[in-house]
Design an enzyme around this catalytic site. Structure first.
Site, PDB file in Angstrom:
ATOM      1  N   LYS A 171      38.426  56.383  40.583  1.00  0.00           N
ATOM      2  CA  LYS A 171      38.713  55.119  41.281  1.00  0.00           C
ATOM      3  C   LYS A 171      40.175  55.099  41.763  1.00  0.00           C
ATOM      4  O   LYS A 171      40.483  54.589  42.838  1.00  0.00           O
ATOM      5  CB  LYS A 171      38.421  53.940  40.347  1.00  0.00           C
ATOM      6  CG  LYS A 171      38.787  52.573  40.890  1.00  0.00           C
ATOM      7  CD  LYS A 171      37.854  52.061  41.965  1.00  0.00           C
ATOM      8  CE  LYS A 171      38.325  50.717  42.505  1.00  0.00           C
ATOM      9  NZ  LYS A 171      37.448  50.152  43.508  1.00  0.00           N
ATOM     10  N   LYS A 239      47.545  45.738  41.535  1.00  0.00           N
ATOM     11  CA  LYS A 239      47.176  46.018  40.134  1.00  0.00           C
ATOM     12  C   LYS A 239      46.619  47.445  40.043  1.00  0.00           C
ATOM     13  O   LYS A 239      47.000  48.234  39.183  1.00  0.00           O
ATOM     14  CB  LYS A 239      46.126  44.989  39.687  1.00  0.00           C
ATOM     15  CG  LYS A 239      45.639  45.092  38.260  1.00  0.00           C
ATOM     16  CD  LYS A 239      44.276  45.691  38.057  1.00  0.00           C
ATOM     17  CE  LYS A 239      43.120  45.108  38.773  1.00  0.00           C
ATOM     18  NZ  LYS A 239      41.833  45.743  38.475  1.00  0.00           N
TER      19      LYS A 239
HETATM   20  P1  NAP Z   1      37.414  37.847  39.750  1.00  0.00           P
HETATM   21  O1  NAP Z   1      36.560  37.204  40.792  1.00  0.00           O
HETATM   22  O2  NAP Z   1      38.809  37.369  39.574  1.00  0.00           O
HETATM   23  O3  NAP Z   1      36.624  37.716  38.354  1.00  0.00           O
HETATM   24  C1  NAP Z   1      37.188  38.140  37.156  1.00  0.00           C
HETATM   25  C2  NAP Z   1      36.207  37.821  36.051  1.00  0.00           C
HETATM   26  O4  NAP Z   1      36.746  38.227  34.805  1.00  0.00           O
HETATM   27  C3  NAP Z   1      35.885  36.332  35.896  1.00  0.00           C
HETATM   28  O5  NAP Z   1      34.562  36.203  35.488  1.00  0.00           O
HETATM   29  C4  NAP Z   1      36.856  35.904  34.810  1.00  0.00           C
HETATM   30  O6  NAP Z   1      36.432  34.745  34.110  1.00  0.00           O
HETATM   31  C5  NAP Z   1      36.786  37.109  33.901  1.00  0.00           C
HETATM   32  N1  NAP Z   1      37.965  37.240  33.052  1.00  0.00           N
HETATM   33  C6  NAP Z   1      39.219  37.591  33.445  1.00  0.00           C
HETATM   34  N2  NAP Z   1      40.035  37.628  32.399  1.00  0.00           N
HETATM   35  C7  NAP Z   1      39.287  37.311  31.316  1.00  0.00           C
HETATM   36  C8  NAP Z   1      39.579  37.184  29.939  1.00  0.00           C
HETATM   37  N3  NAP Z   1      40.801  37.408  29.461  1.00  0.00           N
HETATM   38  N4  NAP Z   1      38.568  36.822  29.121  1.00  0.00           N
HETATM   39  C9  NAP Z   1      37.324  36.609  29.598  1.00  0.00           C
HETATM   40  N5  NAP Z   1      37.001  36.715  30.900  1.00  0.00           N
HETATM   41  C10 NAP Z   1      37.975  37.061  31.734  1.00  0.00           C
HETATM   42  O7  NAP Z   1      37.501  39.425  39.970  1.00  0.00           O
HETATM   43  P2  NAP Z   1      36.505  40.378  40.768  1.00  0.00           P
HETATM   44  O8  NAP Z   1      36.873  40.381  42.213  1.00  0.00           O
HETATM   45  O9  NAP Z   1      35.111  40.113  40.360  1.00  0.00           O
HETATM   46  O10 NAP Z   1      36.985  41.804  40.201  1.00  0.00           O
HETATM   47  C11 NAP Z   1      36.608  42.238  38.897  1.00  0.00           C
HETATM   48  C12 NAP Z   1      37.051  43.691  38.722  1.00  0.00           C
HETATM   49  O11 NAP Z   1      36.430  44.496  39.731  1.00  0.00           O
HETATM   50  C13 NAP Z   1      38.564  43.897  38.859  1.00  0.00           C
HETATM   51  O12 NAP Z   1      38.977  44.885  37.979  1.00  0.00           O
HETATM   52  C14 NAP Z   1      38.706  44.355  40.313  1.00  0.00           C
HETATM   53  O13 NAP Z   1      39.872  45.157  40.505  1.00  0.00           O
HETATM   54  C15 NAP Z   1      37.439  45.168  40.476  1.00  0.00           C
HETATM   55  N6  NAP Z   1      36.965  45.291  41.857  1.00  0.00           N
HETATM   56  C16 NAP Z   1      36.950  44.213  42.691  1.00  0.00           C
HETATM   57  C17 NAP Z   1      36.505  44.356  44.002  1.00  0.00           C
HETATM   58  C18 NAP Z   1      36.477  43.176  44.954  1.00  0.00           C
HETATM   59  O14 NAP Z   1      36.289  43.393  46.163  1.00  0.00           O
HETATM   60  N7  NAP Z   1      36.615  41.931  44.476  1.00  0.00           N
HETATM   61  C19 NAP Z   1      36.077  45.606  44.453  1.00  0.00           C
HETATM   62  C20 NAP Z   1      36.068  46.684  43.580  1.00  0.00           C
HETATM   63  C21 NAP Z   1      36.523  46.515  42.274  1.00  0.00           C
HETATM   64  P3  NAP Z   1      36.761  33.268  34.693  1.00  0.00           P
HETATM   65  O15 NAP Z   1      35.652  32.963  35.651  1.00  0.00           O
HETATM   66  O16 NAP Z   1      36.759  32.399  33.506  1.00  0.00           O
HETATM   67  O17 NAP Z   1      38.122  33.350  35.355  1.00  0.00           O
END
Ligand code: NAP
Length: 287
Positions: A171, A239
């Site tokens: 990644k 990040k």
């Molecule tokens: P996001 O929308 O910000 O969601 C993050 C999730 O993690 C939420 O459900 C959040 O809960 C939970 N969370 C965060 N910290 C936590 C903690 N300390 N304890 C419990 N739950 C926690 O992020 P995302 O876009 O889905 O991305 C998730 C991962 O996939 C990241 O590592 C990102 O780099 C990766 N990613 C993202 C994309 C993209 O296009 N978005 C593409 C590839 C990879 P709450 O709802 O309570 O905040």
């Protein structure tokens, strides 16, 4: 088969939905319970109050949270995933995190008789919603073989890259290549505008040649229109790059150009573009 999904963010919410729609018995957990309730109303699975409760009795637990610290909390906490997962079950982590944390978590799981795969994804929000993600996996081959058909509900391609941590390393390469492509496109399009070229015609033409890319096809025109609302945010890519820089230092790998681009993303953050998507590199040229 009983599965759980921990973390219903932009990515996890639709991924868990695909599992439920495919007929798996899914229990979800999300820190903000409202999202779990919304998910249940949409997909009619179950939701739990803690990661341990969601993981209880599961064959496979999927997880997709923000970063290393978040991962430690949901996996290792008193009410964390490993505390609830039965012996012999598998934790599949889709978070983009460090290779170090993958190795650390896998070692702890192994002591409990549990299995761990690091499995970061590529394809963004649209890939998650359409069930066409690419998954880069690190871990044991036999464990991967059990999980692969289940991941196929939200992924069109999964590859076992090697031992635990290899998924995260793959990644990192993805992110290095991707930001350099975006920066090249941003410079090229800025040049085209200054030269007075018709950028629609230009993209339709050079996109068919050696300079063509997914970025050019999907973001070229929106970059020219200064539209930066396509998911993967500047905060997230920084990040990811920080993780890659840390690893590169250990490997002695040169990331000079990537570091420069990271500085450009920092400029965008300082201008208030934290939530803009990664194609916003072109916005720097408007100054
Ligand atoms: P996001 O929308 O910000 O969601 C993050 C999730 O993690 C939420 O459900 C959040 O809960 C939970 N969370 C965060 N910290 C936590 C903690 N300390 N304890 C419990 N739950 C926690 O992020 P995302 O876009 O889905 O991305 C998730 C991962 O996939 C990241 O590592 C990102 O780099 C990766 N990613 C993202 C994309 C993209 O296009 N978005 C593409 C590839 C990879 P709450 O709802 O309570 O905040």
């Amino acid at each position: 088969m009983k599965v759980a999904f921990i973390g219903l963010g932009v990515m996890g919410y639709p991924m868990a939905g695909h599992l439920q729609k495919a007929g798996y018995d899914v229990c979800v957990y999300n820190r903000t319970t409202e999202k779990a309730k919304k998910w249940q109303a949409e997909f009619s699975g179950a939701f739990a109050q803690t990661p341990a409760e969601a993981a209880n009795d599961c064959d496979i637990v999927f997880c997709c949270v923000g970063n290393d610290d978040d991962l430690k909390q949901v996996v290792l906490g008193e009410q964390g995933i490993l505390a609830g997962m039965p012996s012999g079950s598998i934790l599949v982590d889709h978070t983009t995190a460090s290779a170090e944390i993958a190795v650390e978590l896998a070692a702890i799981a192994e002591k409990n008789g549990q299995y761990f795969l690091d499995a970061p994804v590529s394809g963004g929000q649209a890939g998650a919603e359409n069930g066409i993600l690419t998954v880069m996996v690190g871990g044991d081959e036999a464990v991967f073989a059990k999980v692969e058909p289940v991941m196929a509900t939200f992924a069109r391609f999964s590859q076992l890259m090697g031992p635990v941590g290899s998924g995260q390393l793959a990644k990192m390469v993805n992110q290095i290549c991707f930001v350099n492509t975006v920066q090249g496109l941003a410079e090229g399009l800025n040049f085209a505008k200054k030269a007075g070229l018709d950028t629609d015609k230009l993209l339709d033409t050079i996109g068919k040649g050696a300079a063509g890319s997914w970025q050019m096809d999907n973001r070229g025109k929106t970059m020219c229109a200064n539209e930066f609302d396509f998911g993967f945010a500047v905060d997230w890519v920084r990040k990811d790059l920080a993780i890659a820089f840390n690893e590169a230092e250990k490997l002695g790998a040169d990331l000079t150009a990537t570091k420069q681009i990271d500085g450009y993303y920092q400029e965008i953050q300082e201008a208030g573009g934290n939530r803009w998507d990664t194609s916003s590199l072109i916005s720097r040229f408007k100054k």
